[in-house]
Design a protein around this motif. Structure first.
Motif, PDB file in Angstrom:
ATOM      1  N   MET A  47       4.479  -2.024 -64.958  1.00 39.18           N
ATOM      2  CA  MET A  47       5.045  -2.445 -66.242  1.00 39.18           C
ATOM      3  C   MET A  47       6.552  -2.218 -66.298  1.00 39.18           C
ATOM      4  O   MET A  47       7.299  -3.031 -66.846  1.00 39.18           O
ATOM      5  CB  MET A  47       4.356  -1.697 -67.384  1.00 39.18           C
ATOM      6  CG  MET A  47       2.899  -2.069 -67.600  1.00 39.18           C
ATOM      7  SD  MET A  47       2.644  -3.829 -68.013  1.00 39.18           S
ATOM      8  CE  MET A  47       2.075  -4.474 -66.413  1.00 39.18           C
ATOM      9  N   CYS A  48       7.004  -1.109 -65.718  1.00 43.41           N
ATOM     10  CA  CYS A  48       8.451  -0.865 -65.683  1.00 43.41           C
ATOM     11  C   CYS A  48       9.154  -1.948 -64.876  1.00 43.41           C
ATOM     12  O   CYS A  48      10.235  -2.425 -65.256  1.00 43.41           O
ATOM     13  CB  CYS A  48       8.738   0.518 -65.087  1.00 43.41           C
ATOM     14  SG  CYS A  48       8.441   1.890 -66.246  1.00 43.41           S
TER      15      CYS A  48
ATOM     16  N   THR B 140       8.006  -5.044 -64.354  1.00 40.84           N
ATOM     17  CA  THR B 140       7.852  -6.310 -65.065  1.00 40.84           C
ATOM     18  C   THR B 140       8.876  -6.467 -66.178  1.00 40.84           C
ATOM     19  O   THR B 140       9.469  -7.546 -66.342  1.00 40.84           O
ATOM     20  CB  THR B 140       6.428  -6.424 -65.645  1.00 40.84           C
ATOM     21  OG1 THR B 140       5.480  -6.416 -64.574  1.00 40.84           O
ATOM     22  CG2 THR B 140       6.265  -7.693 -66.477  1.00 40.84           C
ATOM     23  N   TYR B 141       9.123  -5.414 -66.935  1.00 42.48           N
ATOM     24  CA  TYR B 141       9.958  -5.536 -68.135  1.00 42.48           C
ATOM     25  C   TYR B 141      11.392  -5.044 -67.944  1.00 42.48           C
ATOM     26  O   TYR B 141      12.272  -5.376 -68.760  1.00 42.48           O
ATOM     27  CB  TYR B 141       9.291  -4.808 -69.302  1.00 42.48           C
ATOM     28  CG  TYR B 141       8.016  -5.487 -69.732  1.00 42.48           C
ATOM     29  CD1 TYR B 141       8.052  -6.637 -70.514  1.00 42.48           C
ATOM     30  CD2 TYR B 141       6.773  -5.011 -69.308  1.00 42.48           C
ATOM     31  CE1 TYR B 141       6.887  -7.285 -70.884  1.00 42.48           C
ATOM     32  CE2 TYR B 141       5.599  -5.649 -69.689  1.00 42.48           C
ATOM     33  CZ  TYR B 141       5.667  -6.798 -70.469  1.00 42.48           C
ATOM     34  OH  TYR B 141       4.504  -7.446 -70.824  1.00 42.48           O
ATOM     35  N   TRP B 142      11.658  -4.239 -66.887  1.00 44.32           N
ATOM     36  CA  TRP B 142      13.031  -3.748 -66.683  1.00 44.32           C
ATOM     37  C   TRP B 142      13.578  -4.102 -65.302  1.00 44.32           C
ATOM     38  O   TRP B 142      14.681  -3.708 -64.969  1.00 44.32           O
ATOM     39  CB  TRP B 142      13.087  -2.242 -66.901  1.00 44.32           C
ATOM     40  CG  TRP B 142      12.983  -1.877 -68.350  1.00 44.32           C
ATOM     41  CD1 TRP B 142      13.991  -1.803 -69.260  1.00 44.32           C
ATOM     42  CD2 TRP B 142      11.783  -1.541 -69.060  1.00 44.32           C
ATOM     43  NE1 TRP B 142      13.493  -1.449 -70.502  1.00 44.32           N
ATOM     44  CE2 TRP B 142      12.133  -1.276 -70.406  1.00 44.32           C
ATOM     45  CE3 TRP B 142      10.434  -1.438 -68.706  1.00 44.32           C
ATOM     46  CZ2 TRP B 142      11.218  -0.914 -71.380  1.00 44.32           C
ATOM     47  CZ3 TRP B 142       9.504  -1.083 -69.664  1.00 44.32           C
ATOM     48  CH2 TRP B 142       9.892  -0.829 -70.996  1.00 44.32           C
TER      49      TRP B 142
ATOM     50  N   LYS C 232       5.931  -1.177 -74.278  1.00 46.71           N
ATOM     51  CA  LYS C 232       5.406  -2.089 -73.253  1.00 46.71           C
ATOM     52  C   LYS C 232       4.281  -1.387 -72.506  1.00 46.71           C
ATOM     53  O   LYS C 232       4.350  -0.178 -72.267  1.00 46.71           O
ATOM     54  CB  LYS C 232       6.515  -2.479 -72.269  1.00 46.71           C
ATOM     55  CG  LYS C 232       7.732  -3.109 -72.911  1.00 46.71           C
ATOM     56  CD  LYS C 232       7.409  -4.414 -73.619  1.00 46.71           C
ATOM     57  CE  LYS C 232       8.708  -5.036 -74.181  1.00 46.71           C
ATOM     58  NZ  LYS C 232       8.447  -6.236 -74.971  1.00 46.71           N
ATOM     59  N   PRO C 233       3.246  -2.179 -72.132  1.00 45.56           N
ATOM     60  CA  PRO C 233       3.057  -3.609 -72.315  1.00 45.56           C
ATOM     61  C   PRO C 233       2.699  -3.964 -73.758  1.00 45.56           C
ATOM     62  O   PRO C 233       2.198  -3.107 -74.504  1.00 45.56           O
ATOM     63  CB  PRO C 233       1.891  -3.914 -71.376  1.00 45.56           C
ATOM     64  CG  PRO C 233       1.102  -2.642 -71.340  1.00 45.56           C
ATOM     65  CD  PRO C 233       2.122  -1.549 -71.405  1.00 45.56           C
TER      66      PRO C 233
END
Length: 331
Positions: A240-241, A243-245, A203-204
Motif C-alpha cells: 500500500m505504501c 501504491t500510494y506513495w 490508505k487503502p
C-alpha cells in the motif's frame, strides 16, 4: 482491587444498638516479568464503630476461592490469607500478604500456560444475641492470573527449570503511545489516532474501515508463531505504501528516510493480511503510512518492551480461540 467499606447496623433484643464498619483493600502485584510469584496484599482500614456493637465479638472471616484451569498443576503458597479474627483484633493487626506460585513445567503446551482465578470473599459473624444487616459472604474482588514459560518471553531459559518464565494478570492490558510534541513515537501515535478516529483519511481506501484495538470487545491479538503470516502482513502494508506513495517512498522525503508503518501491527492476527488468512474478516481494514524511520523504530521498541513486560502471549490457539489480547490508547 478494593471492596467499599463494609458497614452493618447491629441490633440486640429486637432493638438497634449501633453500627460498625471497615474497608478491605486487596492489592495484587507481580514483582517483575521474570518472577513466578503473585502477591496479594490485604489491608483492612476505615474502622468505625458507633454505640454498643460489641466489636470484640464481631468475627470477620476472609476466604479465597482459587480455581485452577489445569487440574493437575500444583501451587505453592506462603504468607497468610487474613485469618478469622474479631473486628478489634483486625484493627490492631490489619495487614496480611498471601503469595501464590506455580513452578514451571506443569502447564499446557506450547507456552506452559497455567491460568487461575483468585476470588476473596468476606463474611462477618455477630456476637451471640446480636443480629446485623450485612453478614455476607460477599465477593471482595476477582483476579485471573497466567503463569507461562513461553520461549519468546523473558526468563524462558533460567538455570532452574522450575523458575523459568513468569506470571502476569490475565486482564487485557493497554499499550500507550504518546502524540505529545517531543515524544519519540509521535508519528506512530498520530498515525494510529488517525486510523482510529478518521479512517476515511487513511490508505487503502475503505468507506467501512473500522480498525480494532481501541475497545474491549475488539482487542488486538499478538502474532508470534506464524512467521509466514507476519511476513504477509508486512508485504500487504508495504504494497500500500508503494501504491500510494511510490516505489521510492522510503527516500523521497527531503526530511529524511521513512519506513512503512502499519496498523494493526504486523505482529498481530489483525494485521494487513488478515482477510487473506481469514475469509470472514473485512478487507482493507488496516492503514499504511510512510513515517520517519526513527519514529517508526521508537514505536517498534515500545511495542517489543510492552510484549515482554506484560508477558503477552501469542493471542490464539490452534482452533483460533483467544488466549491473550491487548488494547491501544493514544495519550
Amino acid at each position: 482491587m478494593r471492596r467499599p467499606a463494609t458497614s452493618a447496623s447491629v441490633g440486640k433484643n429486637g432493638r438497634p444498638v449501633g453500627e460498625s464498619g471497615f474497608a478491605l483493600t486487596v492489592l495484587g502485584t507481580i514483582p517483575d516479568a521474570k518472577d513466578r510469584t503473585v502477591r496479594f496484599d490485604y489491608h483492612f482500614s476505615n474502622f468505625a464503630a458507633a454505640s454498643n456493637t460489641k466489636t470484640s465479638g464481631l468475627i470477620v472471616n476472609t476466604k479465597v476461592e482459587q480455581k485452577i484451569l489445569i487440574s493437575h498443576a500444583q501451587k505453592r503458597e506462603s504468607g497468610l490469607i487474613p485469618p478469622k479474627k474479631s473486628f478489634d483484633a483486625l484493627r490492631t493487626a490489619p495487614n496480611y500478604r498471601h503469595n501464590v506460585i506455580f513452578d514451571a513445567g506443569q502447564g499446557s503446551k506450547p507456552d506452559d500456560l497455567i491460568t487461575m482465578a483468585y476470588v476473596p470473599y468476606l463474611s462477618v459473624k455477630y456476637p451471640p444475641g446480636y443480629v446485623g444487616t450485612n453478614p455476607g459472604p460477599e465477593r471482595v474482588t476477582f483476579a485471573a492470573m497466567n503463569w507461562n514459560a513461553a520461549s519468546y518471553l523473558p526468563n524462558s531459559r533460567a538455570a532452574d527449570p522450575k523458575k523459568r518464565g513468569g506470571a502476569a494478570f490475565a486482564n487485557k492490558v493497554t499499550l500507550h503511545y504518546s502524540s505529545k510534541q517531543g515524544a519519540p513515537e509521535k508519528a506512530v501515535a498520530d498515525h494510529l489516532n488517525l486510523a482510529h478516529t478518521n479512517p476515511s483519511k487513511t490508505k487503502p481506501p475503505n468507506s467501512h474501515k473500522n480498525v480494532p484495538g481501541f475497545s474491549v470487545d475488539r482487542p488486538l491479538h499478538r502474532l508470534f508463531r506464524d512467521k509466514s503470516r507476519y511476513k504477509a502482513n508486512r508485504r500487504a502494508a508495504v504494497s500500500m505504501c508503494v501504491t500510494y506513495w511510490g516505489r521510492n517512498y522510503a527516500t523521497s522525503d527531503p526530511a529524511g528516510p521513512r519506513e512503512c508503518d502499519e496498523y494493526p501491527f504486523a505482529s498481530t492476527y489483525e494485521g494487513a493480511a488478515q482477510s487473506s488468512k481469514e475469509p470472514s474478516a473485512p478487507k482493507n481494514s488496516f492503514s499504511a503510512l510512510p513515517i520517519p524511520k526513527t519514529q517508526n523504530g521508537a514505536g517498534g521498541t515500545i511495542l517489543a518492551l510492552f510484549y515482554d513486560k506484560n508477558r503477552v502471549l501469542d493471542g490464539r490457539d490452534t482452533n483460533g480461540q483467544e488466549v491473550d489480547a491487548y488494547l491501544m490508547a493514544i495519550d
